[in-house]
Structures are given as C-alpha cells and as structure tokens.
Design a protein around this motif. Structure first.
Motif, PDB file in Angstrom:
ATOM      1  N   SER A  55      28.497  29.526 -34.539  1.00 41.01           N
ATOM      2  CA  SER A  55      29.414  30.702 -34.431  1.00 41.01           C
ATOM      3  C   SER A  55      29.458  31.283 -35.617  1.00 41.01           C
ATOM      4  O   SER A  55      29.846  32.828 -35.362  1.00 41.01           O
ATOM      5  N   ASP A  56      29.006  31.042 -36.777  1.00 36.73           N
ATOM      6  CA  ASP A  56      29.439  31.965 -37.899  1.00 36.73           C
ATOM      7  C   ASP A  56      27.828  32.756 -38.295  1.00 36.73           C
ATOM      8  O   ASP A  56      27.861  33.787 -38.705  1.00 36.73           O
ATOM      9  N   ASN A  57      26.573  32.100 -37.755  1.00 36.90           N
ATOM     10  CA  ASN A  57      25.586  32.972 -37.842  1.00 36.90           C
ATOM     11  C   ASN A  57      24.759  33.267 -36.866  1.00 36.90           C
ATOM     12  O   ASN A  57      23.517  33.960 -37.005  1.00 36.90           O
ATOM     13  N   LYS A  59      24.740  35.624 -35.040  1.00 33.25           N
ATOM     14  CA  LYS A  59      24.528  36.944 -34.751  1.00 33.25           C
ATOM     15  C   LYS A  59      23.154  37.314 -35.671  1.00 33.25           C
ATOM     16  O   LYS A  59      22.540  38.263 -35.686  1.00 33.25           O
ATOM     17  N   GLN A  60      22.479  36.388 -36.517  1.00 35.13           N
ATOM     18  CA  GLN A  60      21.367  36.419 -37.087  1.00 35.13           C
ATOM     19  C   GLN A  60      20.133  36.051 -36.195  1.00 35.13           C
ATOM     20  O   GLN A  60      18.942  36.185 -36.747  1.00 35.13           O
ATOM     21  N   ARG A 516      32.351  36.627 -26.775  1.00 32.26           N
ATOM     22  CA  ARG A 516      30.955  37.041 -27.082  1.00 32.26           C
ATOM     23  C   ARG A 516      30.403  37.388 -28.431  1.00 32.26           C
ATOM     24  O   ARG A 516      31.042  38.087 -28.930  1.00 32.26           O
ATOM     25  N   LEU A 517      29.422  36.437 -28.809  1.00 35.04           N
ATOM     26  CA  LEU A 517      29.194  36.367 -30.139  1.00 35.04           C
ATOM     27  C   LEU A 517      27.822  36.992 -30.510  1.00 35.04           C
ATOM     28  O   LEU A 517      27.618  37.609 -31.604  1.00 35.04           O
ATOM     29  N   TRP A 518      26.888  37.169 -29.563  1.00 30.22           N
ATOM     30  CA  TRP A 518      25.700  37.724 -29.609  1.00 30.22           C
ATOM     31  C   TRP A 518      25.061  37.743 -28.269  1.00 30.22           C
ATOM     32  O   TRP A 518      25.266  36.967 -27.372  1.00 30.22           O
ATOM     33  N   SER A 519      24.091  39.026 -28.360  1.00 34.22           N
ATOM     34  CA  SER A 519      23.197  38.755 -27.162  1.00 34.22           C
ATOM     35  C   SER A 519      21.914  39.727 -27.422  1.00 34.22           C
ATOM     36  O   SER A 519      21.791  40.127 -28.422  1.00 34.22           O
TER      37      SER A 519
END
Length: 691
Positions: A55-57, A59-60, A516-519
């Motif tokens: 959940s921390d990364n 987005k990468q 929602r953390l990334w898509s």
C-alpha cells in the motif's frame, strides 16, 4: 472472535521450489514465487503473502510487458506461473506459454475448436484456465475435450472426449489435479443436460471415476446417494436432462481427502416443467463433498431447494480455519448467486451460518438451524404461473468471478452485482433441438423501448466490491461500481486487493478500508482474476484483459452500462517501476442505425420477437440491442438483404465463426419474421434518438 491462521497465512514463507515436476507437496507448500493451481492453493483463497508491492509503494506499479492475443472474445482465465513461465488459456480454448519475466512467447497450442461449438455455450466461448501436474498442463475445450500438454514444449500428450457430443455439453471451467487425478466438470444446463464431474489419470488420460449430480430415471442401477435423490424429483426429469452441471467451483482439503464441488441450476430453470409437483431436486444448487480418491459421496448441503431461478452453487468456494464462538472450525465459505453468504463445517457439512450480502426479494432469510431459505411465495413463478421480477436475477448476486480471502484480516472480498430478472413462465413450453431450454418467456421479459422503463432498469443495475466479515456476517466496506461483470479478485500480503473493472481499469485497493490506491487504463473491460508471483526477487502482478462473458452478450442495454463496447484481448504483466505502455487504439466505429423499410405484419413481428428472444438474444442481446462483443443486429447490413440474411441464419455460411445454422428450429419463413422484428426494433430505437 479472531482468526486462527490457516495454510495460506504461514508466518514464515515456505522455501521456494524453482524447478521440477508439479506435485502435491509443491501445491500445498504454496511457495510464493509461483501460482501452481487455479486458486493458487487447494483452499482457493487467492491470497498471496508477497508484499514487495504494498500500500505504500503501489503507486510505482507500471506495465512490465504485455502480449496481444489472437481471440477477440471474453478472456476469463487465471494464469499459472511455474518455474519462471506463465501459462494461460484464452477464448476458443487456446493455450499459450510465455517467459514470465520478458514476455517472450515460448509455445502455443490450438485445439481447433469448431465454430459450431459456440451455439452450445450459454455465456461466450470463454475458458477459465489450466491445471498442472508432473511435467504436464491440462485444460478443457469448449467442445468437451480434456487436453494434456507437455509443459516445456506445448506438445500434445493426450486428449480425451469427456462428454456425449450429441448433447449440448461444453467445458469452460478450469480443471484441478489431486494426487495424479485430473478433475473436470462441464456446462450445458441452460440447453438441457445431466451434470457430472470426472477424474482422469494425469499420466494416461484413463477415466478413474465419475460423479453424477442428479439421478437417472428410476429403476437404473445407480449409487445410493442418487437413489436417495430420486425421492426429491417428480415427473420425467431425465428426459430434459435435469441440469446440475459442475461448470466451475472446486476446492480440496488434503488432510481430509475431500473434494468440494459446487453444483449448478436445474434444466430447465422452470421447475414446473423439470419436476412437476416440486421437490427439492437434489443435488441441484448444492455444495457436495466427495472422496477425492474414489469419487464416493460424503455429504451435501443444498442452498436453494427446488431451484427455479438459475441460482447455481457453482460460485467460488474458499476453505479456511476460523475461530467461531471460541472454537476453531474448518469452514467452507461461498457467496453463491442466491445472495446469501454461507459458512459450512467442511468436515461434516454442518450448516453454520448464512447472511444476505445483497438485496433480495425471493427470500426473507434462512432458517437458522437448517439453513433452508424462507421463500417469498410470489417468487415461485413456476407454481403461481405469474411473472416475478426477481432480485437477484439469473445473473446472480455473485457470478463466476472469483472471490479472495485475506486470512490475516479474516476478510472475504466479493465481486458482487445487483440486478433483477423478469421470470415469466413460458406457456406450453417444449424443449427445442438447439439453443436455450429454460422454460421462461424471454420475449415477454424483453426490455421495452420506453425511456422510463429503460432508465429505471439502468439505475437499478449496479455492482460493488464488498469486504465481508464471515463470522459476523456483515459488510466491512464497499466500493460501488456503475454496472456488473467486474473482474475476479486477488488479495496480497502487501495489504492490497486487485480487481479489474468492466469499464476498463485495473485497480489496487487498500484491503483495510477499500481506498483506491492505483489504477491502470486497460483499454478494455477486465473480467478475469489477477495473480501475483516472484522471480529473481521481483514481484509481478498479471491479469488477462478482454471484455466478454454473459454480460457482454445477453443483457442488451444493460451491457452498455457495465463496460465498453469493444474487446482488446491481452495479457498484462506489471511490476514496480515498469515503464511499458499500450499502443493507442483506433477510434471505435459503430455503424449507424439505418434500417430498411419495415416489413411483415404485426403477427409476423410478434412471432419473430418470440423466436429472437428464445434463439438469438443470448448472443445478440435483449430486445436486439447488442452488448458490444458480437454484432448489433439492428445495425447490420444483412437487414437490407433477405437472401443474405437467410444464407447466414438459415444456411449457416458463418458457422466457422460461431454463427451456426438455425434451420433445426426455424424455417426460412420463421427466420424472415426474426428479420422483421429486428428491423422494427431498429426503427423504434432510432425514433427514441439513438444514432
């Protein structure tokens, strides 16, 4: 009440096995580097302890590589990852293997399923994946074969026909392998068949045992559990097949030696035709425990006695060890179509609980002791003879899309959907030689061209990702979606839940609160479930993309709410820091509504509408509104040429592409009335402003 960690939640990851034959030891050990079975482990939790992506990364996360597929139909398979290779099946039952790091194609195998097999499939020409054992991989084909391939080369090892090809059987589900036994079911209950599941020797393909789910006609020499089931049926059900196909869910407990199967709906749906006078109709809509070694019946639990709504129990089954009221129970969990979330003791089959996870009007609850549903009498359209708008409908509150379970949080994640269905009993119904045989009147239930009705149906048809507490029997959080047919799920040790959407996004959510953390924009709807694996210290996430399945076909107008009107079939693989990208898409082209002059009398059009509903709507959409995967007939150039229309529909000139001849059930004159109906529908929708 707290969770006792099960097999898939070991505090220390087991040692990785990087090469060699697939064995029970490898599957049970569940080394986090690979994905060796359909649900990753025999308990089908679809949870991976991998946490490099968290959940921390997250987005990468970026695209590592992708592979375009050669089948532009629904993609529903779960990939396997074994010894650095990723194995998939695609629509039309094709198989492929890639290098799991680079994406290089290693081999591909085409079983050459004939296009004519498509007419036997209820819900697109899909395939849900493979199984592995020893040096082989195994998968079923739409036309009823079980195929064994050499895992390294993709060469055929053996092939077995598992069905009676004179009957409308199909295979779309993934097999499982238990101690060298390849276990496969089949589908076809919408058309009219008798369900069963079979075990074959992984090395030779020899049949080892077969387990039927509904009894044969009385007087036949059959097992005791089938003789007991005879008492729960009436009439001459065997002439109509009975149904009960095992087309998807399975799970296995190695310690108990029990295989758990989910049994499907009745054939036909309408019980008044299948079993006049009622009866529970065992073992429809049931979880059945089988001795995996011998194929012998052990126990069953029926969720929907006297099933008449297409309420299958074939949805994903999860096994776990959970503390309930201070006692650790070996449980089986399922959220089937009927809208109740069930927990059973998987040792004995004892009913533990059932709570509604979706709105419903067919039942008001379940008996807390027996688990038997408390039915709304009006829901029994088979008995009342009156229409019933059922919620959930035949699409189910949960379809085939797999759930996932995080054992650390004791949370089940459910890809739920909320849609009604008009159950209208067909009068003087008789089975046809081809197409759906469900005993309901599809023409009477077709969506009328009335804006108020259409808008109301669209507003009432939604979906959600639910986080569910199985002990408390209640929702923890949800993510709402505009429409159904969103993808299956993956939960990971990184605190993430991955899901693709019908609208075309691949998304990572926080497993604790649903944030929602990334898509990633996938350019097409995703209905398949993701997986994750690790190679060389790098974690990857993979998913098949490709809009399809029943919601891209039959629901007509409702399909357009669920997803995009195009299919772009690909295998997508992601990693942290991935820099890949997808090629730009050409602008989608949709032919205009430009129908010829109306033809036929009112009686012709009405008759054509009834024939369209029964024989055409399951692929070309309710009320002739295409769902985006196959041609929208309202826009077809064939409408302008009666001779060409006849050559396709009557003569079967496009049979190799799946559009078979319908001359078995409709004469040339009948087929012309269908053209009249579709022309009329095109004029109606053009008048409403559709272009």
């Amino acid at each position: 009440m707290s969770l006792v960690c099960g097999q898939a939640a070991l505090n220390a990851a087991p040692p990785e096995v990087t090469s060699g034959p697939v064995t029970a030891v490898r599957i049970i050990a569940a080394a986090d580097s690979g994905w060796l079975s359909y649900g990753r482990t025999y308990d089908e939790q679809r949870f991976s302890p991998l946490d490099q992506i968290n959940s921390d990364n997250v987005k990468q996360l970026g695209l590592a590589w992708h592979a375009d597929l050669d089948t532009a139909r629904g993609q529903e398979a779960t990939p396997l990852v074994i010894d650095g290779r990723i194995f998939i099946t695609t629509a039309w039952s094709k198989a492929k293997a890639y290098d799991a790091v680079s994406g290089r194609l290693l081999w591909q195998y085409d079983p050459k399923v004939p296009g004519e097999a498509a007419v036997k499939a209820c819900c697109d020409v899909v395939n849900r994946g493979m199984a592995a054992w020893g040096d082989k991989v195994f998968f079923g084909t739409l036309d009823g074969r079980l195929i064994a391939l050499n895992r390294q080369t993709g060469k055929l090892a053996w092939s077995r026909i598992t069905v009676d090809r004179t009957q409308p059987y199909t295979i779309t589900g993934a097999p499982r392998v238990i101690d060298g036994k390849v276990i496969i079911g089949n589908g076809g209950a919408e058309m009219g068949v008798r369900g069963y599941i079979t075990a074959y020797d992984a090395q030779t393909g020899k049949q080892l045992w077969r387990f039927y789910t509904v009894p044969d006609r009385p007087g036949m020499n059959q097992a005791a559990y089938l003789k007991a089931a005879e008492k729960t049926w009436n009439g001459e059900w065997w002439k109509l097949g009975g149904g009960g196909t095992v087309w998807d869910a399975m799970a296995y407990d190695p310690a108990l030696g029990l295989l758990y199967i989910g049994v499907g709906n009745g054939a036909p749906w309408n019980q008044s035709y299948r079993s006049p006078g009622g009866g529970d109709n065992l073992y429809l809509s049931s979880i059945v425990a089988i001795n995996a070694k011998t194929g012998a019946y052990v126990w069953h639990f029926q969720q929907t006695p006297g099933e008449t709504w297409d309420f299958t129990a074939t949805q994903h089954i999860i096994l776990a060890d959970i503390k309930i009221d201070g006692k650790v129970r070996k449980v089986l969990m399922q959220a089937p179509k009927n809208g109740f979330f069930y927990m059973l003791d998987r040792v004995t089959g004892e009913f533990l609980s059932a709570k509604a996870y979706a709105p419903m009007n067919w039942a008001t609850g379940v008996d807390p002791k027996t688990g038997r549903p408390i039915e709304n009498p009006e829901a029994r359209y088979d008995k009342t003879g009156k229409p019933f708008i059922g919620f959930p409908g035949a699409g189910g509150a949960h379809s085939w899309h797999p759930m996932a379970y995080d054992p650390g949080q004791n949370t089940v994640f459910i890809p739920a959907q909320f849609a009604a269905f008009p159950y209208i009993p067909a009068k003087d119904w008789k089975p046809a030689a081809q197409g759906f045989n469900n005993g309901v009147d599809g023409a009477a239930g077709a969506m009328p061209p009335v804006p108020e009705v259409r808008n109301g149906a669209l507003a009432a048809t939604t979906a959600a990702l639910l986080a569910w507490d199985p002990v408390a029997g209640k929702e923890r959080w949800r993510v709402n979606y505009p429409g159904p047919n969103n993808g299956g799920l993956l939960a990971t040790g990184g605190g993430l839940v991955f899901q693709g959407t019908a609208r075309g996004d691949f998304v990572a959510y926080s497993s604790t609160d649903g944030q929602r953390l990334w898509s990633f924009p996938a350019q097409t709807g995703i209905v398949a479930p993701p997986i994750t694996y690790r190679i060389g210290g790098q974690q990857y996430v993979a998913v098949l993309a490709g809009w399809g399945g029943v919601w891209a076909l039959a629901p007509g107008l409702l399909s357009q709410k669920s997803g995009p009107a195009r299919n772009v079939s690909r295998l997508l693989v992601f990693r942290l820091g991935g820099k890949g990208s997808l090629p730009a898409l050409d602008e989608a082209f949709l032919a205009p509504l430009d129908p010829p002059a109306a033809i036929g009398s009112e009686a012709d059009i009405a008759a054509g509408g009834a024939r369209y509903a029964r024989f055409c709507s399951t692929c070309h959409g309710d009320a002739a509104i295409g769902g985006g995967l196959l041609p929208d007939l309202r826009r077809s150039a064939l409408l302008h040429d009666a001779a060409t229309w006849q050559s396709v529909v009557h003569d079967g000139t496009l049979a190799a592409r799946g559009m078979v001849s319908w001359s078995k059930v409709m004469s040339a004159a009948d087929i012309e009335t269908v053209r009249a109906y579709v022309i009329m529908r095109a004029h109606q929708d053009k008048a409403l402003g559709e272009k």
